[in-house]
Design a protein around this motif. Sequence first.
Motif, PDB file in Angstrom:
ATOM      1  N   LEU A 187      42.278  30.479  34.980  1.00 35.60           N
ATOM      2  CA  LEU A 187      42.687  31.060  36.275  1.00 35.60           C
ATOM      3  C   LEU A 187      41.544  31.769  37.009  1.00 35.60           C
ATOM      4  CD1 LEU A 187      46.080  32.679  35.182  1.00 35.60           C
ATOM      5  CD2 LEU A 187      45.725  30.441  36.231  1.00 35.60           C
ATOM      6  N   VAL A 188      40.445  32.013  36.289  1.00 33.84           N
ATOM      7  CA  VAL A 188      39.374  32.852  36.846  1.00 33.84           C
ATOM      8  C   VAL A 188      38.466  32.032  37.745  1.00 33.84           C
ATOM      9  CG1 VAL A 188      37.389  34.274  36.262  1.00 33.84           C
ATOM     10  CG2 VAL A 188      39.468  34.401  34.876  1.00 33.84           C
ATOM     11  N   GLN A 189      38.260  32.544  38.942  1.00 35.51           N
ATOM     12  CA  GLN A 189      37.293  31.920  39.857  1.00 35.51           C
ATOM     13  C   GLN A 189      35.876  32.310  39.473  1.00 35.51           C
ATOM     14  OE1 GLN A 189      36.855  29.395  41.834  1.00 35.51           O
ATOM     15  NE2 GLN A 189      37.767  30.081  43.781  1.00 35.51           N
ATOM     16  N   VAL A 202      40.004  41.409  39.877  1.00 32.91           N
ATOM     17  CA  VAL A 202      39.223  40.265  39.394  1.00 32.91           C
ATOM     18  C   VAL A 202      39.440  39.104  40.347  1.00 32.91           C
ATOM     19  CG1 VAL A 202      39.213  40.958  36.972  1.00 32.91           C
ATOM     20  CG2 VAL A 202      41.100  39.600  37.868  1.00 32.91           C
ATOM     21  N   PRO A 203      38.415  38.246  40.558  1.00 35.27           N
ATOM     22  CA  PRO A 203      38.576  37.082  41.444  1.00 35.27           C
ATOM     23  C   PRO A 203      39.242  35.916  40.679  1.00 35.27           C
ATOM     24  CG  PRO A 203      36.296  37.319  40.754  1.00 35.27           C
ATOM     25  CD  PRO A 203      37.035  38.464  40.153  1.00 35.27           C
ATOM     26  N   LEU A 204      40.400  35.483  41.194  1.00 38.29           N
ATOM     27  CA  LEU A 204      41.140  34.376  40.596  1.00 38.29           C
ATOM     28  C   LEU A 204      41.226  33.202  41.561  1.00 38.29           C
ATOM     29  CD1 LEU A 204      44.127  36.413  39.061  1.00 38.29           C
ATOM     30  CD2 LEU A 204      41.955  35.804  37.978  1.00 38.29           C
ATOM     31  N   SER A 219      39.916  35.591  49.965  1.00 36.90           N
ATOM     32  CA  SER A 219      38.622  35.297  50.578  1.00 36.90           C
ATOM     33  C   SER A 219      38.820  34.569  51.879  1.00 36.90           C
ATOM     34  CB  SER A 219      37.772  34.464  49.621  1.00 36.90           C
ATOM     35  OG  SER A 219      38.347  33.182  49.437  1.00 36.90           O
ATOM     36  N   ALA A 220      37.786  34.494  52.703  1.00 38.99           N
ATOM     37  CA  ALA A 220      37.865  33.835  54.009  1.00 38.99           C
ATOM     38  C   ALA A 220      38.195  32.359  53.870  1.00 38.99           C
ATOM     39  CB  ALA A 220      36.541  34.033  54.747  1.00 38.99           C
ATOM     40  N   ALA A 227      42.790  39.893  42.678  1.00 36.79           N
ATOM     41  CA  ALA A 227      44.080  40.303  42.147  1.00 36.79           C
ATOM     42  C   ALA A 227      43.927  41.375  41.087  1.00 36.79           C
ATOM     43  CB  ALA A 227      44.806  39.093  41.570  1.00 36.79           C
ATOM     44  N   GLU A 228      45.033  42.101  40.921  1.00 35.99           N
ATOM     45  CA  GLU A 228      45.091  43.183  39.952  1.00 35.99           C
ATOM     46  C   GLU A 228      46.182  42.837  38.929  1.00 35.99           C
ATOM     47  OE1 GLU A 228      46.031  48.017  39.965  1.00 35.99           O
ATOM     48  OE2 GLU A 228      46.313  46.796  41.772  1.00 35.99           O
TER      49      GLU A 228
END
Length: 773
Positions: A187-189, A202-204, A219-220, A227-228
């Motif tokens: 799931l992690v970007q 964290v960026p997902l 993000s744009a 997300a938290e």
Amino acid sequence: MAPSAVGGTADVLSPRTRRDLKLEKVLDQVASFAACSLGADAVRNLTPRAEREPLEREFALVAEMENAVRGGFSPGGIGDLSSLLDEAREHGILPPDRFVTVAGILAAGGEVRQALSHAPLPGLAALAERLSDQTALLRAIWRALDERGEIREDATPTLRDLTRERRALADRITDALRRFLDRNRDLVQEPVVTQRGGRFVVPLKAGARGGSIVVHETSASGQTLFAEPAPVVELNNRLRAVDDEIGREKRRILAELTARLLAEEGRLRRDAALLARLDSLYARVRWGQAARATIPTLAEDGRIELVDARHPLLGERAVPVTIRFGGARRLAVITGPNTGGKTVLLKTIGLLTAMAQSGIPIPASPRTVLSVFPKVRTDIGEEQSIEQSLSTFSSHMTNIVEILRDADERTLVLLDELGAGTDPQEGAALGLAIVERLLELGCTAAVATHLTPLKRFSVSHPGVLSCSMEFDLETLSPTYRVQEGVPGRSCALEIAGRLGLPEELIARARGSFTSGEIRAEEIIAELERERGAARRLRANLELERETVRKMRADYERRLLALKEKKVEALGQELARLEREIRAARNELSDLIAQARAAERSEERRGILKRVEGIAAALPTPPAAGTPPVALEEGMTVRVRSSGALGKVRRVGEDRVEVEVRGRRIALPFEALEPAAEEPAPRAPVPAPGPVGQVGLELSVRGLTVAEAEREVEAWLDRLLRAGIGTGRIVHGKGTGALREALHAYLRRTPYVKRFHLAPPAEGGDGVTIVELD
């Protein structure tokens, strides 16, 4: 801004006079040497005073500041807190960076207080001691802030605890998010922990939505969700709450510091006025050092005695001028050609007077004397710019009328080109009337003019000083030197001829002069020639005197060097003699020890010969330049080196045989000097012999003097050879004749160190204790 301590009556200078003299330009120059805006503003606010005593006190402070600056004093980083105090009062809380500025200024003020309050400068010390002690406020600022202007984490116990809690929460949240990233890699970007809106996230990837996460931002591109995860929501909530509490605590700290600052506002504003005063003094001293300025002598009798005075706005181009008037001659008439320096001289007189009455050192000799005038009035053409050395001719009768209406015996009046700008005859009449009126008023005045009637008046009137500006006709340029006692010529015809005007026109112009005018010009020209010759003679005499002074100084320097060399050479010679004498003494000590230990007469005689050899070899004091004395056989002489007396037995060509104490030695003539008489012969040294048992006490009671002396001589000889240093002679009391005779004998015996009567319990006057050398 508090008014300057030297600021006084504003009408000492009229607005026209301030404009004529350009005092503001000088004040700007002086202000540029101040350490901060406080001192610069104080300098610009300086106003001439009309009282002598306050000015003398002010110059005393200037002199003290000069001593302090020479000792290394500088105001350093002082500054003006007024704007910060205004901001604090308006907004209630100052930002942290403002408190860093406040702390720097407070520290600099404390350094000034510390540097001057204990200095041997009573005036400055009294000012410095009036500065408040802001150590407590300064400590409070640095206890709360660091050098970067940020509030310290340990500024208060509460802030310290909150900061620790926040750091622990941040670590727990970060650890939880890292574990989440490790468990959900699909799931992690990007595997990083970041913040959005004050919360750790964290960026997902965009598809990672669900009930277990809270999305705060996208993000744009829409491909990343910040997300938290649900497990850290409560921790982030607590973190936000702690951040809010930290913010409130920091604002409370700044509010408390601001309140403490405002509580000191009254003292700080008074400190600012004192620092402005000190910085103003500092600026005047620094400017004075750059301009080679000095403190003049102040008077109240109308005297103006400028010596080697320079106009401060001309810089290095200024030519020193000297002029003395006032007192008996209260009015000076200054004449001379155009561009000769008359206007500059008038402005120099007025400007230096205004500067001195403002408490500013002036660029002139310390021999300068300036009176303190309650009023200074000028009429000097505005069209001039002395920085460009230009002169124009203008007269403002309205201004002169006001001056005459306002002037009195304590006014300084300076008038340029009096009587010009109108018909010469009428202008001369007006000029004479104005000059006579100034004399009637009793004011001190200087007037510049070209008009011949005014020149004649200045020469004939006893209360007027006639002086002129010197002009070099060969170079067609002014020298700017003032010639007292001689009226000046305008030199218009000579200048015109030098510049190419045809001679016939010059002759035609001369033909227009009356015989009296021609004669006056001739007399003035002759006086100028005589003054020029006298000045050249005086310059030559000064040059010769300076040459003689230098020659004398060189002679004294060489004489001193020669004396020093002689002293050095004599010292070296004395050192050499001392070394030789020390060596001889050491050898004699060894020989004496050997003589005491010797048992046979032959050994002692050998030692005695060696002693005589050492005595003959001892250096004698130099007798350079002393002619040899005439010596004859049988003459009593003294050996210079030892003071021993002897008889001349034989006189040779270069040496003399002298018998000293029964021994004959040969010495040079210069080693001897005639003696008046020979004292009684000293007792001979006891002959050596075998040493038996020696008694420490000898009784000579009942013997004659001669018998007693023989017994004592033999007994002393035995003591000496036995190495015994002390003995007792029992001679009895009786009449005391035997005691006195033995004492006389002991005094003549060379190896007796000292002797004295015994204590009462040990025989008193009847026993003499002898100590041998």
